[in-house]
Motif scaffolding. Structure first.
Motif, mmCIF file in Angstrom:
data_model
loop_
_atom_site.group_PDB
_atom_site.id
_atom_site.type_symbol
_atom_site.label_atom_id
_atom_site.label_comp_id
_atom_site.label_asym_id
_atom_site.label_seq_id
_atom_site.Cartn_x
_atom_site.Cartn_y
_atom_site.Cartn_z
ATOM 1 N N VAL A 241 -25.842 19.724 -1.655
ATOM 2 C CA VAL A 241 -25.846 19.784 -0.206
ATOM 3 C C VAL A 241 -26.141 21.115 0.373
ATOM 4 N N PHE A 242 -25.726 22.000 -0.340
ATOM 5 C CA PHE A 242 -25.626 23.435 0.132
ATOM 6 C C PHE A 242 -26.739 24.210 -0.350
ATOM 7 N N MET A 243 -27.280 23.720 -1.470
ATOM 8 C CA MET A 243 -28.499 24.301 -2.119
ATOM 9 C C MET A 243 -29.621 24.788 -1.260
ATOM 10 N N GLY A 244 -30.075 23.896 -0.591
ATOM 11 C CA GLY A 244 -31.466 24.177 0.274
ATOM 12 C C GLY A 244 -31.367 25.295 1.115
ATOM 13 N N ASP A 245 -29.956 25.634 1.599
ATOM 14 C CA ASP A 245 -29.807 26.980 2.506
ATOM 15 C C ASP A 245 -29.026 27.890 1.899
#
Length: 362
Positions: free
Chosen positions: A75-79
């Motif tokens: 979930v937090f990988m993109g940003d």
């Protein structure tokens, strides 16, 4: 194992999506760092299952617990390089705590001869936990620098464990199942080339014949990478040398990262299909990633057993090195997206076909 690896499909896809949105040197550096952290997590979980996993309830619960944490991490990988960096770091810490506990349980039952390897290994995990937790409250740029040092540290210490004087990892063997698992991870990142093409067509303002044709040609780049890797390196028996094992093992970190990056470049390649020239950042992202993948195939070919009638490894280095130079030249010229993709496919086809030239050519 396959169910476990599916979570990493999402993680790789998220990291590649971030690179596709921000191609160029900065985005590539962020991607390399984040992909390195993902690979470290995958290796730790995979090696635990490879060496100590059981078909019992506790082993399955441990894997499912990891998958839950990994899903949150995705979930937090993109940003992760920006606003979600703190959340990513803290979630990564939770994952490492779980892995450390699993390895600590193993150490409690380790044979005496394995203690010299398990102690520094667990120490390394604990140090990584502390560093990642401390990085959570840093600014984005310093935080990414700390994460990059974590990745480099794992690689350097891992190589030393394989080939250093003490050779703490001398007991480590590339079993058939581990060879298959690493080949499977290559397939996972190759899937990103398909995702990149689909996302590129989806994001394109015009989904006409040229856009779709560019996507199909770009997809053939993924096919070319598959052919070159699996016909030369994949699922082959390793040479009995620790240096070969270290090169093969950590070479997969660079190899899989390069393939995933090429998939990210395909988003821009297809989305800009109607442009007269490929955007510079997209062209270089594609060119450098494919060039690295080619060089790594040649390097890893020196680590596996080869048939006497096959082309010699040193000749492979020349062939694939020349292919890498050609791809970089194409990136510098940056022709129209469809033409760039077509020419890269031609280079990949040529390198693959050269591997079937009889040894007389040596």
């Amino acid at each position: 194992e396959l169910f476990y690896d599916l979570v990493f499909v999402v993680l790789v896809s998220q990291s590649a999506h971030a690179l596709a949105a921000h191609p160029g040197w900065g985005g590539a550096a962020d991607f390399a760092t984040l992909f390195g952290l993902v690979w470290i997590a995958w290796v730790n979980g995979t090696l635990y299952h490879e060496m100590h996993g059981r078909e019992d309830g506790r082993s399955r619960l441990y894997i499912f617990a990891q998958m839950c944490v990994l899903a949150v991490l995705a979930v937090f990988m993109g940003d992760a390089a920006g606003a979600d960096g703190t959340r990513f770091a803290l979630t990564y810490v939770v994952l490492l705590v779980l892995l450390t506990w699993q390895w600590y349980e193993v150490r409690q039952r380790d044979l005496p001869e394995h203690k010299p390897a398990s102690t520094p290994y667990i120490t390394g995990l604990l140090v990584t936990i502390a560093v990642m937790a401390a990085s959570a409250w840093l600014a984005p740029v310093p935080r990414l620098c700390v994460w990059a040092s974590v990745v480099v540290g794992w690689v350097v210490l891992g190589v030393y464990g394989f080939v250093g004087r003490s050779r703490t990892l001398q007991f480590f063997q590339a079993t058939d199942s581990l060879v298959e698992r690493l080949a499977l991870f290559v397939i996972i990142v190759l899937g990103e080339t398909v995702v990149g093409v689909v996302n590129g067509i989806t994001e394109a303002p015009d989904r006409g014949a040229l856009t779709i044709a560019t996507g199909v040609i770009a997809l053939c780049i993924g096919f070319g990478l598959w052919w070159n890797y699996f016909d030369i390196v994949g699922v082959r028996e390793l040479r009995p040398a620790q240096t070969a094992l270290a090169t093969w093992f950590f070479g997969h970190l660079v190899q899989t990262g390069a393939i995933a990056a090429s998939g990210a470049a395909m988003v821009g390649l297809v989305a800009d299909a109607h442009e007269p020239r490929t955007p510079t950042a997209v062209a270089w992202t594609l060119g450098i990633s494919v060039a690295i993948a080619l060089v790594l195939v040649a390097v890893q070919a020196t680590t596996v057993e080869r048939d006497p009638d096959e082309i010699r490894p040193r000749v492979l280095l020349v062939v694939f090195g020349s292919g890498a130079v050609l791809v970089l030249l194409l990136a510098a010229l940056a022709p129209a997206p469809w033409l760039l993709a077509l020419l890269v496919v031609a280079v990949l086809s040529a390198t693959w076909l050269m591997t079937f030239v009889p040894r007389l050519a040596d």
